[in-house]
Structures are given as C-alpha cells and as structure tokens.
Design an enzyme around this catalytic site. Structure first.
Site, PDB file in Angstrom:
ATOM      1  N   ASN A 209      14.660  13.931  41.975  1.00  0.00           N
ATOM      2  CA  ASN A 209      14.568  14.198  40.541  1.00  0.00           C
ATOM      3  C   ASN A 209      15.752  14.994  40.007  1.00  0.00           C
ATOM      4  OD1 ASN A 209      12.214  12.770  40.250  1.00  0.00           O
ATOM      5  ND2 ASN A 209      10.879  14.554  40.333  1.00  0.00           N
TER       6      ASN A 209
ATOM      7  N   LYS B  98      -1.026 -10.282  15.702  1.00  0.00           N
ATOM      8  CA  LYS B  98      -1.747  -9.662  14.582  1.00  0.00           C
ATOM      9  C   LYS B  98      -1.860 -10.620  13.393  1.00  0.00           C
ATOM     10  CE  LYS B  98      -3.457  -5.843  12.554  1.00  0.00           C
ATOM     11  NZ  LYS B  98      -2.600  -4.636  12.416  1.00  0.00           N
TER      12      LYS B  98
ATOM     13  N   GLY C  85      21.882   5.775  28.976  1.00  0.00           N
ATOM     14  CA  GLY C  85      22.346   5.631  30.339  1.00  0.00           C
ATOM     15  C   GLY C  85      22.167   4.195  30.801  1.00  0.00           C
ATOM     16  N   LEU C  86      23.249   3.552  31.153  1.00  0.00           N
ATOM     17  CA  LEU C  86      23.215   2.148  31.598  1.00  0.00           C
ATOM     18  C   LEU C  86      23.300   2.132  33.122  1.00  0.00           C
ATOM     19  CD1 LEU C  86      23.079  -0.668  30.249  1.00  0.00           C
ATOM     20  CD2 LEU C  86      25.562  -0.770  30.441  1.00  0.00           C
TER      21      LEU C  86
ATOM     22  N   LYS D  52       2.738  13.981  31.063  1.00  0.00           N
ATOM     23  CA  LYS D  52       4.102  13.484  30.844  1.00  0.00           C
ATOM     24  C   LYS D  52       4.189  12.690  29.549  1.00  0.00           C
ATOM     25  CE  LYS D  52       5.738  13.043  35.623  1.00  0.00           C
ATOM     26  NZ  LYS D  52       6.375  12.138  36.605  1.00  0.00           N
TER      27      LYS D  52
ATOM     28  N   GLU E 159       0.818  -1.214   0.000  1.00  0.00           N
ATOM     29  CA  GLU E 159       0.000   0.000   0.000  1.00  0.00           C
ATOM     30  C   GLU E 159       0.854   1.268   0.000  1.00  0.00           C
ATOM     31  OE1 GLU E 159      -3.803   1.721   2.583  1.00  0.00           O
ATOM     32  OE2 GLU E 159      -2.557   0.118   3.391  1.00  0.00           O
TER      33      GLU E 159
ATOM     34  N   CYS F 129      -6.159  -2.874   1.297  1.00  0.00           N
ATOM     35  CA  CYS F 129      -6.071  -2.956   2.758  1.00  0.00           C
ATOM     36  C   CYS F 129      -7.431  -2.939   3.447  1.00  0.00           C
ATOM     37  CB  CYS F 129      -5.157  -1.858   3.300  1.00  0.00           C
ATOM     38  SG  CYS F 129      -4.556  -2.197   4.984  1.00  0.00           S
TER      39      CYS F 129
ATOM     40  N   LYS G 245      -8.872   3.220  -3.026  1.00  0.00           N
ATOM     41  CA  LYS G 245      -9.345   2.637  -1.774  1.00  0.00           C
ATOM     42  C   LYS G 245     -10.717   3.229  -1.419  1.00  0.00           C
ATOM     43  CE  LYS G 245      -7.409   1.749   2.877  1.00  0.00           C
ATOM     44  NZ  LYS G 245      -6.204   2.019   3.705  1.00  0.00           N
TER      45      LYS G 245
ATOM     46  N   GLY H 203      22.412  -0.377  35.325  1.00  0.00           N
ATOM     47  CA  GLY H 203      22.477  -1.646  36.039  1.00  0.00           C
ATOM     48  C   GLY H 203      21.112  -2.241  36.264  1.00  0.00           C
ATOM     49  N   GLY H 204      20.061  -1.574  35.738  1.00  0.00           N
ATOM     50  CA  GLY H 204      18.705  -2.083  35.844  1.00  0.00           C
ATOM     51  C   GLY H 204      18.258  -2.794  34.580  1.00  0.00           C
TER      52      GLY H 204
END
Length: 559
Positions: free
Chosen positions: A380, A188, A297-298, A528, A49, A155, A118, A300-301
């Site tokens: 924060n 799907k 940012g690594l 947010k 499409e 579609c 369509k 450790g989680g």
C-alpha cells in the site's frame, strides 16, 4: 369575451442542462430556449422540474435568500411573456403559507397565471425531498392556457399511488404535461415509458414527459423526453444525452389531442448509453465546478485506460494529463501499454518513478516495523506514494484528480485509502469490472456523439486481453485473491443490486464459502466507500445515494 379554444397547440419541450444554484444562469438558459421556441412558432414552452433552481437543490431550499432569488427569477421570466411570444411552464421552489413547495409556475401575457405544487414527494433511493419540501396542500385542477385545459403533475405525481392524473382528467384536463427530474440508470427509458402508458390508460389523455439533462454530482439526467398519445403509442421521442428545444404540434381531433409533428430520435443501446452517461457526468462535474483540466494515473490497466478515454472524450486531449508512476514491480508491458494508450488518445503523458519515495517511506519505518513480516502494508505504500504525487500535481496546476476504481473493487475493498482512492471524481465508480471491459470494447469500435476524442482503437487490445493486476508484488494478478471477475460480478450484483440471500445466490451455482467471503468483504469495506470520491450513477443501486449501509455492522447472512 369567451376565449375560443384552439384546434392547434404548438408545445416546445426545453430539454436543457441547468446548474444547481446558478439561478441567473438557469434563467438565461430558459430565456434563450424561449427565444428559440418562438422562432419555431411555439405557443408554449415546457421546462423541467425545478429548472430555475437546478435539480436536485437539496438543502439549498432551506436558505431564504435562495428561495427569494428563485421566485424573483420566475417573476422576471413571467414578465418576459408580455412580448406576445410563447407562454411558459417552468419549475421553481416556492415558499407559501402551506410550506416550501416543489412547484411550477405557468406564465403568459406578462404575468403568472397559475402555480401548481408537487403532491407526491419521493423519499427513496437517490431522493429525499421530504427533508426539504412540503407536499402541496391539495390537488389543484387543470390550468386554462389559451383555451386549452392543461393538467400539470410534477414528476413523482405520475409515479406513485396518489391518483393525481386521474383526478386531473376528471376535472377536465385535455393534455397532461409533466416536468421531470428523472435520473439515469440502465434501461430507465423503458421504465418511464411504462409509467406514462399506465397513466394514459387510466386517464385516456396524452402525456408529454419533459426530462432534465446533465450531470449533478453523482446523478446523470439523460433527457430523452417523449410523449405517449391517447392511443398508447409513442407520439415523439427526443434525443438522449443531448440538449434540445423541440417544438411538437398537437391538433384537436374530436375529443382528443393528437401529436402530428415531433422528433423521433434514436435511443442508444446499453453500452453506448452507459458510456455516454459516464462521459456526460465527468464533463459536467469538471466544468460546473470550474476545473480547467484533469490528471490521472495511467497504469497500463483497463480501469485507468477507460477513464483516460472518457476524459478525452468529455474534455478534449488538451485538458488531460496522464502520469505513469512505475516501481520495481511495474512490467514492461504496462509501461508500453500506458504509453500506447496515451499516444492513441493524444493526451499528455509523463513518467514519475516512485522508487525513491517508496524506499524513503520503507526506510523511515524500518525501526518501527522491525521483526514484522512484509505484506499488504508495504504494497500500500506504493499506492499511497502514487496518490500523493497525483495530489501534488493537482495542487500545483489546479488539475482535478480523476480516480479510477471500478464497482467490483470498491465493493470488496480492493482499493487503498489515501492512495488509488485519491481524487475528485470517478466516472466508472458504478461500473462492475466486466462492464468496464464491455464499454472498452464498445469505445474501440465507436465514437459517441459529442465526444472530443479520436476514432479507432483508443484502448490498446493488450490492455483488454491481459490479466488484470495491481502490480504491487511479483507476478501478482487480481484473481490470486478474488474469484474470476464474471463470478465475482454476478455475486456482487446479487448482493448489492438485488439484496439476495446467500442461499439464493448459492442456488445460482456459486460456492457457499465464496459467497460468504464476498459478503463479508462487502460489509467491512463500507468505511472505505464512505471516503470515496463521488462518481457517476449507472445502476439502480449505486454506493452512496442509493445503498446506505451502516459502517459498524455485524450482520452476516448465514441462513
């Protein structure tokens, strides 16, 4: 002379990865696929499409210059068919007296022999085609291609209530060929198969379903093109998450066409499919937008670890920089786990302590905050210092920041604006926390096809096993202020995916006070989410394209 109807038709399905707006590049891909199909002996190539425009083009189709470029590309491609090779069915927007249409052109022998528009424009979930397209003015009949009458619904024409396929069958269509731009969500493929089977039952005709591949912003197109024969069985199945030009052979048997040759590719299970969708989405977002590399940012989680694994798998270890940004609350375990993860993935690992910038902020605010109690505001500051450092690295080196918040956190607002929410793209944005754990375990046991990362344990087991924590204060864990993640995720799936009432969720065994609190957190965090980076859509109802709640909203479900 009367054209003799053939008894064999070789149809190539071009399951390719176009880029929205790259009309010249998409035309080049189409030409390359046609040449490939010609080498395989195809008579006809079916594209997806709006292939020449890329899908979905959204408001690009309101630009006259874009429409002109697409139509010129379609005409140029039609001219190519004068070489005696395969004919083509390719999607493009077309502006006509009746409006701007989501269209296909059929070309053969050096000219466009038919256009089709369509009829059923989707206007739900991730789709809003009625904003920019007009429905076709009327259903046009089958296209005579070399003596075979082809029905070509587009579609949504096979998904909705308009009897497009039934009318095509009544008009003499022999095979139904459907160009699609069907985005991925979990399971799907089964939904698509059922939709096609329903149309096959109603028409008695075989149907070929050609689906787009690739990432476009938050949407992932997973390919997995297929056909269902008139006998309602799977005639062929193409691969998922991989581009391909596969030629299928159709033979006339009495009044029906039967597929005698075609691929039967393996379809990934749930965890593999979700992981590969996230990987494809990240790869295409980075590459199609011209970023050379990425940074994250690594901590450790678990969230940053799986994002690092996805980045290495999608882009290669040399294109990922990881940064550990410790503060006084960062545990020794987190320092070790982050380093072990980076070492297992083979990517760059830097340490940038944030003590001085955080203390600088605290000192600058001392007089203003005098007499107040220390709390979330000070916590924060740590997250925002980290976000600033990552954005500075991004600005200096041209690296896109990968943000790493999961759907559970984004649902209840456990993310910091201008802090850990900083970034250009989030590959796990639509994964709940327990799904992050499941995919992490899956990746440690498997290397997905096309991945550039190593085999073996790439996410240290200690990261998977330890209690999750933002480490913004002493001995903090996520469960200090949230229900256990299995409980939280179930409540959120009820609220977000299924729009269930509080009473119905309580009937599942959850405490009413907990459900009420989570519902409240979900609503007040909308502001947010509106400012969050885009991310891969995995569920039927992701934040942004699918779920559009007002920011100002006082409704609460209290029965």
């Amino acid at each position: 002379m009367t054209q003799t109807a053939p008894d064999i038709l070789r149809i190539a399905v071009a399951q390719l990865n176009p880029t929205v707006g790259d009309v010249a590049g998409n035309l080049a891909k189409a030409r390359e696929a046609r040449a490939d199909a010609a080498r395989q002996g195809a008579d006809l190539v079916l594209y997806t499409e709006l292939f020449l425009a890329g899908y979905p083009p959204e408001d690009l189709v309101l630009k006259p210059s874009f429409l002109k470029a697409c139509e010129k590309a379609a005409q140029d491609f039609a001219n190519d068919t004068a070489d005696g090779g395969p004919g083509v069915i390719i999607g493009t927007p077309l502006k006509r007296r009746s409006g701007t249409h989501n269209s296909i052109v059929v070309a053969d022998g050096g000219k466009i022999i038919a256009e089709r528009y369509k009829l059923d424009l989707p206007n739900y979930g991730e789709f809003d085609e009625k904003r920019v397209f007009q429905a076709g003015p009327e259903l046009q009949g089958p296209v005579n291609f070399r003596g075979v009458r082809l029905g070509i619904p587009i579609c949504e024409d096979i998904w909705g209530d308009i009897a497009v396929c039934e009318t095509l069958a009544e008009s003499g269509a022999e095979i139904l060929l459907v160009p699609n731009g069907s985005p991925y969500y979990r399971a799907k493929i089964d939904v698509r198969h059922q939709v096609v089977i329903r149309q096959v039952i109603e028409t008695g005709l075989p149907m070929i379903y050609a689906n787009q591949l690739g990432g476009q912003d938050e949407l992932i197109f997973d390919g997995a093109s297929f056909a269902i024969g008139a006998d309602k069985t799977l005639a062929f199945q193409m691969s998922q998450f991989e581009d391909a030009v596969d030629v299928t052979t159709w033979r006339r048997k009495g009044d029906h066409w039967v597929c005698s040759e075609g691929p039967m590719s393996r379809i990934p299970d749930r965890e593999e499919a979700d992981y590969r969708a996230c990987m494809l989405g990240l790869r295409d977002y980075v590459n199609k937008n011209g970023f050379k590399n990425v940074v994250l940012g690594l901590s450790g989680g678990i969230d940053s670890a799986i994002c690092a694994a996805l980045a290495v798998d999608a882009l290669g270890e040399e294109r990922l920089r990881t940064v550990m940004m410790p503060y006084r609350y960062t545990s020794k375990d987190s320092l070790k786990d982050a380093e072990d993860c980076a070492r297992a993935l083979g990517c760059r690992y830097d340490i940038v302590p944030i003590f001085e910038p955080v203390e600088g902020f605290r000192h600058a605010l001392t007089q203003l905050f005098e007499g107040t109690q220390e709390g979330i505001t000070e916590e924060n500051l740590q997250s925002r210092a980290r976000g600033t450092i990552l954005m500075a690295i991004s600005n200096k080196f041209g690296s896109m920041v990968v943000t790493t918040g999961n759907k559970s956190e984004m649902s209840v607002g456990y993310a910091t604006l201008y802090g850990d929410m900083n970034g250009g793209f989030n590959p796990i944005k639509d994964l709940y926390k327990m799904q992050v754990y499941a995919l992490s375990r899956w990746r440690n046991a498997h290397v997905p096809p096309g991945a550039l990362g190593p085999s073996g344990e790439v996410i240290p087991n200690n990261i998977i096993d330890k209690a999750p924590s933002a480490e913004l204060r002493e001995n903090q864990t996520d469960q200090d202020s949230l229900p256990p993640y299995p409980v939280l995720d179930d409540i959120l799936e009820c609220l977000v995916e299924n729009e269930m009432s509080v009473d119905d969720i309580v009937a599942r065994g959850h405490e009413r006070a907990t459900v009420n609190r989570i519902e409240h957190l979900l609503y007040i965090a909308e502001y947010k989410r509106r400012q969050a980076a885009p991310g891969v859509k995995i569920t039927k109802k992701n934040f942004g394209r699918d779920r559009r709640y007002p920011i100002t909203n006082r409704f609460r479900d209290r029965g």
